[in-house]
Write an enzyme that holds these catalytic residues in place. Structure first.
Site, PDB file in Angstrom:
ATOM      1  CG  PHE A   1      -1.683  -1.151   1.084  1.00 19.89           C
ATOM      2  CD1 PHE A   1      -2.741  -1.610   0.527  1.00 19.89           C
ATOM      3  CD2 PHE A   1      -1.568  -2.082   2.466  1.00 19.89           C
ATOM      4  CE1 PHE A   1      -3.565  -2.609   0.438  1.00 19.89           C
ATOM      5  CE2 PHE A   1      -2.111  -3.414   2.475  1.00 19.89           C
ATOM      6  CZ  PHE A   1      -3.069  -3.521   1.530  1.00 19.89           C
TER       7      PHE A   1
ATOM      8  CE  LYS B   1       6.102  -2.896  -3.141  1.00 22.11           C
ATOM      9  NZ  LYS B   1       4.969  -2.676  -2.222  1.00 22.11           N
TER      10      LYS B   1
ATOM     11  CD  GLU C   1       3.629  -7.867  -6.205  1.00 23.11           C
ATOM     12  OE1 GLU C   1       4.303  -8.246  -5.026  1.00 23.11           O
ATOM     13  OE2 GLU C   1       2.610  -7.166  -5.969  1.00 23.11           O
TER      14      GLU C   1
ATOM     15  CB  CYS D   1      -0.501   6.092  14.625  1.00 26.79           C
ATOM     16  SG  CYS D   1       0.785   6.103  13.394  1.00 26.79           S
TER      17      CYS D   1
END
Ligand SMILES: [Zn+2]
Length: 219
Positions: A11, A14, A104, A169
């Site tokens: 996420f 890339k 990947e 956070c």
């Protein structure tokens, strides 16, 4: 000539970076399979076999391969015995390729770095530049390096380390991939590559990255 690496946790954009490379080349009038070649790993079929998608749903068609040698044999005519590097090995119809993209990278075997270095060398022997871009996770869900990417990163001329937004956070500093199984942090002893399990990945900062049963030292 150069090897570029786009790395970071899940996420972090890339695949988006890979899609941008391809888009730029398409806008420049280049043709997939002639001017540039995109490879994905066969095991990544989240969007359909051979499809790379960014998280804003832009898609690129890639050639699925299961091994590093599969990438090499797509580009070269390889005799049985592995010969010395010679540009005559390059398939004639692919001699004008300017860019290779591998998505990947962490799923590929440990020969990936050597294969890409050999391909880079062949293009230079031919007197041409080849831009090689590899996208892949640097760290597994435990926070340990993926060996294939560690090797590729060492060979790279330029590295983009992407960060994601931490799911806990909300800071834009997540460098870790968190695996959750039934909502709980996965165990250190769980397999690194899981196919078809009931699991979920999110991005987290180091502060909020959790692995059950993590030893102080490993190996
Ligand atoms: Zn956090």
């Amino acid at each position: 000539m150069p090897i570029f690496v786009e790395t970071g946790p899940m996420f972090s954009g890339k695949s988006g970076a890979v899609v941008e490379v391809v888009k730029r080349r398409l806008i420049g009038g280049q043709i997939a399979g002639k001017d540039f070649v995109v490879f994905s790993h066969q095991s990544d079929n989240r969007y359909g076999e051979g499809i790379i998608a960014s998280h804003n749903h832009e898609r690129v068609v890639a050639i699925p391969r299961t091994t590093s040698l599969g990438i090499m044999s797509f580009l070269l005519n390889l005799p049985e015995n592995m010969p010395d590097l010679h540009p005559g090995l390059i398939k004639p119809e692919l001699k004008n390729v300017r860019s290779l993209i591998v998505d990947e990278g962490q799923f590929f075997d440990g020969k990936l770095g050597r294969v890409l270095t050999a391909i880079d060398t062949l293009w230079r022997l031919m007197g041409k530049n080849l831009e090689i871009t590899v996208a892949g996770l640097n760290l597994d869900f435990r926070g340990e390096p993926f060996p294939t990417m560690a090797d590729v990163l060492s060979r790279a001329e330029k590295v983009n380390v992407h960060v994601a937004v931490c799911h806990v956070c909300g800071e834009n500093n997540a460098t870790m991939t968190q695996r959750l199984v039934d909502g709980q942090p996965a165990k250190w002893s769980d397999p690194v590559k899981v196919v078809g399990a009931d699991e979920l990945y999110t991005a987290r900062c180091k502060q909020h990255h959790e692995v059950f049963g993590k030893p102080i030292l490993t190996g």
